[in-house]
Design an enzyme around this catalytic site. Sequence first.
Site, short mmCIF file in Angstrom:
data_model
loop_
_atom_site.label_atom_id
_atom_site.label_comp_id
_atom_site.label_asym_id
_atom_site.label_seq_id
_atom_site.Cartn_x
_atom_site.Cartn_y
_atom_site.Cartn_z
N GLN A 66 -14.66 28.00 -1.82
CA GLN A 66 -13.98 27.61 -3.05
C GLN A 66 -13.34 26.23 -2.91
O GLN A 66 -13.10 25.53 -3.90
CB GLN A 66 -12.91 28.64 -3.40
N THR A 101 -16.10 -14.84 10.35
CA THR A 101 -16.17 -13.75 11.32
C THR A 101 -14.78 -13.68 11.96
O THR A 101 -14.15 -14.70 12.21
CB THR A 101 -17.23 -13.98 12.41
N HIS A 102 -14.33 -12.46 12.20
CA HIS A 102 -12.97 -12.24 12.72
C HIS A 102 -11.91 -12.87 11.81
O HIS A 102 -10.81 -13.21 12.26
CB HIS A 102 -12.82 -12.81 14.14
N SER A 151 5.15 -7.71 -11.69
CA SER A 151 6.24 -7.12 -10.92
C SER A 151 7.40 -6.80 -11.86
O SER A 151 7.69 -7.56 -12.79
CB SER A 151 6.71 -8.09 -9.84
N GLU A 166 -6.37 -3.42 -4.63
CA GLU A 166 -5.58 -2.68 -3.64
C GLU A 166 -5.86 -1.18 -3.73
O GLU A 166 -5.94 -0.49 -2.70
CB GLU A 166 -4.10 -2.96 -3.85
N ASN A 219 -0.42 -9.40 -9.56
CA ASN A 219 -0.85 -8.57 -8.44
C ASN A 219 -2.25 -8.01 -8.62
O ASN A 219 -2.63 -7.58 -9.72
CB ASN A 219 0.13 -7.40 -8.26
N LYS A 227 4.95 -12.97 -10.31
CA LYS A 227 3.90 -12.22 -9.63
C LYS A 227 2.72 -11.89 -10.54
O LYS A 227 2.88 -11.59 -11.72
CB LYS A 227 4.45 -10.91 -9.05
#
Length: 461
Positions: free
Chosen positions: A322, A155-156, A277, A290, A285, A283
């Site tokens: 339209q 939580t948080h 990358s 995302e 990704n 990397k």
Amino acid sequence: MTLWQGRFGDAGPAEELLAYTVSLPFDRRLAIDDLTGSRAHVRGLQRAGLLDEGECQLLLAALDRVEEEIRTASFTFHPGDEDIHTAIERRVTELGGHVGARLHTGRSRNDQIATAARLFTKREIVNTARRVVRLQQVLLERAELAEDVYLPGYTHLQRAQPVLLAHHLMAHGWALARDVDRLMDARRRMDVSPLGAGALAGSSLPLDPDGVADDLGFRSRFENSLDAVSDRDFVAETMFALALLGVHLSRMGEEIVLWSSEEFGFMRLDDTYATGSSMLPQKKNPDVAELARGKAGRLIGHLAGFLATLKGLPLAYNRDLQEDKEPLFDSFDQVNRGLVALAGLMATATFDSARMQRAADTQSVAAVDLAEWLVGRGMPFRQAHTAVAGLVRDSHDRRVPLAELVEAHPALGVEALVLLEPGVAVTRRTTPGGAGPGPVADQLKRYAHQLVVDAARLADA
């Protein structure tokens, strides 16, 4: 020549007007649905005595020919084709001569487009819902394989309590189940045929809206012709359902981004669902996740923009309407691609169970179990909460293991130390719907049953 040219002079519409108002580049996507509506309209005209058997068959054959040309990409669009309705009627008239000119009898593009849009949306909602169920099935498969793997629940974005991984995965699955229900509920409300409403007020001709509605597979026909041609609630409601589904995909995406980072390290993406990358060789990704997160804003924007379009429109049809098709089409496209991509990502990802469990085995995550242990021995919860919170604070401030403080506490002692042992806290969640082994085993059965129910509902749609 436009369908409305008879009202105007010989000069014809300005090129700038046509360039601004033309919808053919995007509404040609409705071609098959427009043809479906046209066939039902033709059969209705015959039942009304406005076409004889030979004329009806000629028009149906022409419509079949147009569909073949569209499906094989041999259909030739002309510069004067404002929209898909114009293009189809022009071609039917070319094929059927003066009989082809009867196609639009008793019909307006206003009720024509409303019908085609509903047919399209009814079908595509089911296709999207099926993709949702497929993603839910992937989550079920991963949950079943997770067995007793656990991780911190948050939580948080702060570690709160340990939960079984299966429980976490199914949390997303239940949200998706609501999306399926929401999509199908929207479909139920849009299952009304507008055909026969004409431009706005119906017709003096003996049309058969009820028979046409039945022919097209609609549950009923419109009750009010003004409402029938101006109603785009079904578009707005569909875009809302898709936007909220997109929000749920975004939340999944956010967790995938976090979990696959080195800081969390809970998940490793398969190479087939990750990108690299152009500069940084190391990397890997999470672009799918995302984009699922990023496209939610696009979906919300489509919904907000279209609601703004609707809010000031007087009855009945206005050309503003339209603007419903491009955001609706794009909403379906983006959500459908996201569902398929996330299903693939989740099916192929690897979970690092050891790292998850190490994160969940920090002693402070068992703090509420210490408090509930005290409650079980008669201490009021607020008093127990204060006592355990003080121990956690002392442990952090003085850099003393929590276990030492628990053992030394007069209300806890050595008997309570078992609560701090690895893997114990997650087993103590026993309430229905909770994150412990017993409730999760029951939840797996309920979740699997829900998927069977939804799959059957969609198979019949």
